[in-house]
Design a protein around this motif. Structure first.
Motif, PDB file in Angstrom:
ATOM      1  N   MET A 139       7.199  -9.287  -0.512  1.00 60.37           N
ATOM      2  CA  MET A 139       6.790  -9.486   0.869  1.00 60.37           C
ATOM      3  C   MET A 139       5.221  -9.584   1.115  1.00 60.37           C
ATOM      4  N   ASP A 140       4.508 -10.093   1.944  1.00 59.09           N
ATOM      5  CA  ASP A 140       3.131  -9.712   2.164  1.00 59.09           C
ATOM      6  C   ASP A 140       3.053  -8.421   2.747  1.00 59.09           C
ATOM      7  N   SER A 141       3.925  -7.686   2.854  1.00 57.19           N
ATOM      8  CA  SER A 141       3.192  -6.190   3.259  1.00 57.19           C
ATOM      9  C   SER A 141       2.445  -5.701   2.134  1.00 57.19           C
ATOM     10  N   VAL A 142       2.664  -5.997   0.996  1.00 59.89           N
ATOM     11  CA  VAL A 142       1.465  -5.657   0.057  1.00 59.89           C
ATOM     12  C   VAL A 142       0.371  -6.238   0.269  1.00 59.89           C
ATOM     13  N   VAL A 143       0.242  -7.508   0.833  1.00 58.26           N
ATOM     14  CA  VAL A 143      -1.045  -8.015   1.136  1.00 58.26           C
ATOM     15  C   VAL A 143      -1.609  -7.141   2.392  1.00 58.26           C
ATOM     16  N   ALA A 144      -0.736  -6.776   3.266  1.00 55.50           N
ATOM     17  CA  ALA A 144      -1.223  -6.244   4.562  1.00 55.50           C
ATOM     18  C   ALA A 144      -1.920  -4.765   4.021  1.00 55.50           C
ATOM     19  N   ARG A 145      -1.205  -4.317   3.188  1.00 57.63           N
ATOM     20  CA  ARG A 145      -1.620  -3.127   2.559  1.00 57.63           C
ATOM     21  C   ARG A 145      -3.161  -3.061   2.231  1.00 57.63           C
ATOM     22  N   GLU A 146      -3.064  -4.262   1.415  1.00 61.13           N
ATOM     23  CA  GLU A 146      -4.555  -4.305   0.724  1.00 61.13           C
ATOM     24  C   GLU A 146      -5.492  -4.355   1.691  1.00 61.13           C
ATOM     25  N   GLN A 147      -5.299  -5.414   2.762  1.00 55.18           N
ATOM     26  CA  GLN A 147      -6.211  -5.789   3.817  1.00 55.18           C
ATOM     27  C   GLN A 147      -6.529  -4.440   4.331  1.00 55.18           C
ATOM     28  N   ALA A 148      -5.616  -3.424   4.788  1.00 48.60           N
ATOM     29  CA  ALA A 148      -5.785  -2.433   5.472  1.00 48.60           C
ATOM     30  C   ALA A 148      -6.770  -1.425   4.626  1.00 48.60           C
ATOM     31  N   LEU A 149      -6.583  -1.413   3.462  1.00 45.33           N
ATOM     32  CA  LEU A 149      -7.257  -0.548   2.473  1.00 45.33           C
ATOM     33  C   LEU A 149      -8.763  -0.918   2.363  1.00 45.33           C
ATOM     34  N   ASP A 150      -8.749  -2.591   2.150  1.00 45.00           N
ATOM     35  CA  ASP A 150     -10.090  -2.891   2.228  1.00 45.00           C
ATOM     36  C   ASP A 150     -10.755  -2.285   3.452  1.00 45.00           C
ATOM     37  N   ILE A 165      -9.894   0.157  12.297  1.00 47.80           N
ATOM     38  CA  ILE A 165      -9.109  -0.257  11.048  1.00 47.80           C
ATOM     39  C   ILE A 165      -8.335  -1.645  11.396  1.00 47.80           C
ATOM     40  N   ARG A 166      -7.668  -1.683  12.411  1.00 45.67           N
ATOM     41  CA  ARG A 166      -6.854  -2.699  12.827  1.00 45.67           C
ATOM     42  C   ARG A 166      -7.728  -3.862  13.187  1.00 45.67           C
ATOM     43  N   GLY A 167      -8.903  -3.716  14.004  1.00 47.15           N
ATOM     44  CA  GLY A 167      -9.602  -4.756  14.116  1.00 47.15           C
ATOM     45  C   GLY A 167     -10.262  -5.443  12.886  1.00 47.15           C
ATOM     46  N   ALA A 168     -10.464  -4.593  12.058  1.00 48.95           N
ATOM     47  CA  ALA A 168     -11.324  -5.091  10.882  1.00 48.95           C
ATOM     48  C   ALA A 168     -10.477  -5.553   9.756  1.00 48.95           C
ATOM     49  N   SER A 169      -9.107  -5.257   9.914  1.00 46.29           N
ATOM     50  CA  SER A 169      -8.303  -5.877   8.721  1.00 46.29           C
ATOM     51  C   SER A 169      -7.433  -6.954   9.272  1.00 46.29           C
ATOM     52  N   VAL A 184      -4.735  -6.073  10.494  1.00 43.83           N
ATOM     53  CA  VAL A 184      -3.167  -5.703  10.458  1.00 43.83           C
ATOM     54  C   VAL A 184      -2.927  -4.877  11.779  1.00 43.83           C
ATOM     55  N   SER A 185      -1.839  -5.150  12.299  1.00 43.55           N
ATOM     56  CA  SER A 185      -1.448  -4.500  13.661  1.00 43.55           C
ATOM     57  C   SER A 185      -1.182  -3.005  13.523  1.00 43.55           C
ATOM     58  N   LEU A 186      -1.187  -2.342  14.607  1.00 42.95           N
ATOM     59  CA  LEU A 186      -1.299  -0.884  14.620  1.00 42.95           C
ATOM     60  C   LEU A 186       0.295  -0.569  13.941  1.00 42.95           C
ATOM     61  N   LYS A 187       1.424  -1.262  14.672  1.00 46.45           N
ATOM     62  CA  LYS A 187       2.582  -1.234  14.053  1.00 46.45           C
ATOM     63  C   LYS A 187       2.880  -1.047  12.871  1.00 46.45           C
ATOM     64  N   ARG A 188       2.274  -2.076  12.131  1.00 43.22           N
ATOM     65  CA  ARG A 188       2.192  -2.279  10.691  1.00 43.22           C
ATOM     66  C   ARG A 188       1.621  -1.225  10.114  1.00 43.22           C
ATOM     67  N   LEU A 189       0.243  -0.855  10.375  1.00 41.76           N
ATOM     68  CA  LEU A 189      -0.148   0.186   9.883  1.00 41.76           C
ATOM     69  C   LEU A 189       0.346   1.574   9.713  1.00 41.76           C
ATOM     70  N   TYR A 190       0.978   1.652  10.798  1.00 42.78           N
ATOM     71  CA  TYR A 190       1.730   2.852  11.024  1.00 42.78           C
ATOM     72  C   TYR A 190       3.177   2.951  10.207  1.00 42.78           C
ATOM     73  N   GLN A 191       3.626   1.541   9.704  1.00 37.62           N
ATOM     74  CA  GLN A 191       4.614   1.521   8.939  1.00 37.62           C
ATOM     75  C   GLN A 191       4.267   1.796   7.461  1.00 37.62           C
ATOM     76  N   LEU A 192       2.897   1.564   7.073  1.00 36.17           N
ATOM     77  CA  LEU A 192       2.314   1.565   5.809  1.00 36.17           C
ATOM     78  C   LEU A 192       1.871   2.812   5.547  1.00 36.17           C
ATOM     79  N   PHE A 193       1.200   3.513   6.577  1.00 39.42           N
ATOM     80  CA  PHE A 193       0.784   4.856   6.213  1.00 39.42           C
ATOM     81  C   PHE A 193       1.144   5.815   7.572  1.00 39.42           C
ATOM     82  N   PRO A 194       2.100   6.569   7.341  1.00 36.62           N
ATOM     83  CA  PRO A 194       2.583   7.382   8.815  1.00 36.62           C
ATOM     84  C   PRO A 194       1.575   7.960   9.381  1.00 36.62           C
ATOM     85  N   ALA A 195       0.445   8.272   8.937  1.00 34.71           N
ATOM     86  CA  ALA A 195      -0.426   8.984   9.547  1.00 34.71           C
ATOM     87  C   ALA A 195      -2.006   8.570   9.074  1.00 34.71           C
TER      88      ALA A 195
END
Lengths: 183, 183
Positions: free
Chosen positions: A1-12, A31-35, A37-48
Motif C-alpha cells: 500500500m502507499d501508506s509506506v509512501v505516506a510514512r516516508e513523506q511524513a518523515l521527510d 507537518i501536514r502542510g509540508a508533507s 499527508v492528512s492529519l487522519k493519516r498522520l495519526y494512523q501512522l504515528f499515534p502521537a
DNA sequence: CGACCGAGAGAACGCACGTTCTCCACCGAA
DNA sequence: TTCGGTGGAGAACGTGCGTTCTCTCGGTCG
C-alpha cells in the motif's frame, strides 16, 4: 500500500521541520502542510507526536551513520579512516541547512521531559562511539584513545552548531592527529 | 526598594526551573509559585518571558565563570591551572542537579527561534574560550592548543549531560595532558 | 445503478500558557 | 478617619496546538 509512501513523506517533512526549527515550534498541522499527508493519516501512522519525533530521530540516525561509514570506507589506511571521520564532520558542518547535531539539540529541547527521546539520543551517541572504537581497534591503537576522539568530535559538533562555522572540524582533526601520534 | 530582592528571588526560581525542566515546559505561573513573586511584579521586572530567560542565562554565566576561576586560582603552576579546569568540570558534573550545560541545552531548545538566546549562548562560549586562551598564554604554551582544549571541554559537557556520568571529565583531562605534552 | 467504505479537508474541542485585567486589602498622608 | 495608591491573588482573555470528529466525495462491489 502507499501508506509506506505516506510514512516516508511524513518523515521527510518532519525531519526538515523538526531539525530546522526545533520540535516544539513545529505543529502537527505544519507537518501536514509540508508533507501533504492528512492529519487522519498522520495519526494512523504515528499515534502521537512523540512517536513521530522518535521515528524522525531513528531514521536520521540510520542515515547519518550510513553516510559517515560510506565516507570512511573510501579510505584504505586504518589510521586515515579515523581522521576521515573528522573530514566528514567538516563537510557535514558545511551543509547549507546545518544547525548543529540533531540529537544534542533534541536532548536540550526534550531531554528533561521525554524519556523516549533521551533513549534515542543515548542510543545514537553510543552507536557513534562504538563505531569510533571499531575504527580504533582496526588501526591497532590502544582502545583508550576512543574516548578522547569521541569528545573531540562531540565538541566540534556542538561548537560548529553554536558558532555556525566549519572550523571546529579541522581543529578537532588536528588534535586527533596529535593524539594518535602521541598516544 | 526590595524590588531587587524580588528580582533575585524570581531569578533563583527561574534558574532552578528552567535548568531543571527546560524553558518551554516551565510557565510563568510556575515561576510565580516557586518564587513567591506575583505575576504583576514579574512582568514589571521582566516585560516578557524571553527577557527572564535572558537574565537567567546572564546571571548564571557570571556565576559559572566565577566558580570556575575561583577553583583554578587555587593552583599556582600555570600548567596545573589548565588541568584544574577539567577537575572543576568533574565536580560540576557530579552535582546532584546537573543536567548538562545550560547554554548548550538552551541553544538546542531555543536556538532556532530566539536570536537573543543565541547571542547569550555565543557570548558565554566565547568568554569560556577566551578564558582558556588566557590560561594557555599564562602557561607559555602555543595559542593553537586553546581550540582542542575547548573542544575537549565542550565534548565532555555534552557527553556528561547525555549519559549522566562524570567520567567524560577525567577522559578529557587525560587527553588534555597528552596534548599539552605533545603539542 | 445504488449502497458502503476509505480517505481527505478542515472544523471542533480541550487544554496550556503568555499576558492583562479586576478586585480588594493594606498603609501612609492629609 | 478618609483618601489614594501600591501590590497581591487570581480570574480572564487570546492564542496555539495536540487530538478527535464531521462531512463530503470518489471509488468499488453487489
Amino acid at each position: 500500500m502507499d501508506s509506506v509512501v505516506a510514512r516516508e513523506q511524513a518523515l521527510d517533512a518532519a525531519e526538515r521541520l523538526f531539525y530546522g526549527r526545533g520540535v516544539q515550534s513545529v505543529g502537527m498541522d505544519d507537518i501536514r502542510g509540508a508533507s501533504g499527508v492528512s492529519l487522519k493519516r498522520l495519526y494512523q501512522l504515528f499515534p502521537a507526536k512523540e512517536q513521530l519525533v522518535e521515528a524522525y530521530l531513528e531514521r536520521r540516525d540510520a542515515r547519518w551513520r550510513q553516510r559517515l561509514a560510506e565516507h570512511v570506507q573510501r579510505h584504505e589506511d586504518p589510521r586515515e579512516r579515523l581522521l576521515a571521520v573528522f573530514d566528514w564532520l567538516e563537510t557535514w558542518f558545511g551543509e547549507e541547512d546545518f544547525r548543529g547535531c540533531a540529537w544534542i539539540n533534541a536532548y536540550g529541547e526534550l531531554g528533561a521531559t521525554s524519556p523516549r527521546v533521551v533513549a534515542q539520543v543515548r542510543g545514537h551517541k553510543r552507536a557513534f562511539r562504538d563505531y569510533l572504537a571499531e575504527l580504533v581497534a582496526g588501526a591497532g591503537l590502544d582502545a583508550g584513545v576512543t574516548g578522547p576522539l569521541f569528545l573531540l568530535a562531540e565538541g566540534a559538533m556542538v561548537t560548529a552548531g553554536i558558532t555556525g562555522s566549519t572550523a571546529p572540524a579541522a581543529e578537532a582533526r588536528e588534535a586527533a592527529r596529535v593524539l594518535l601520534r602521541a598516544g
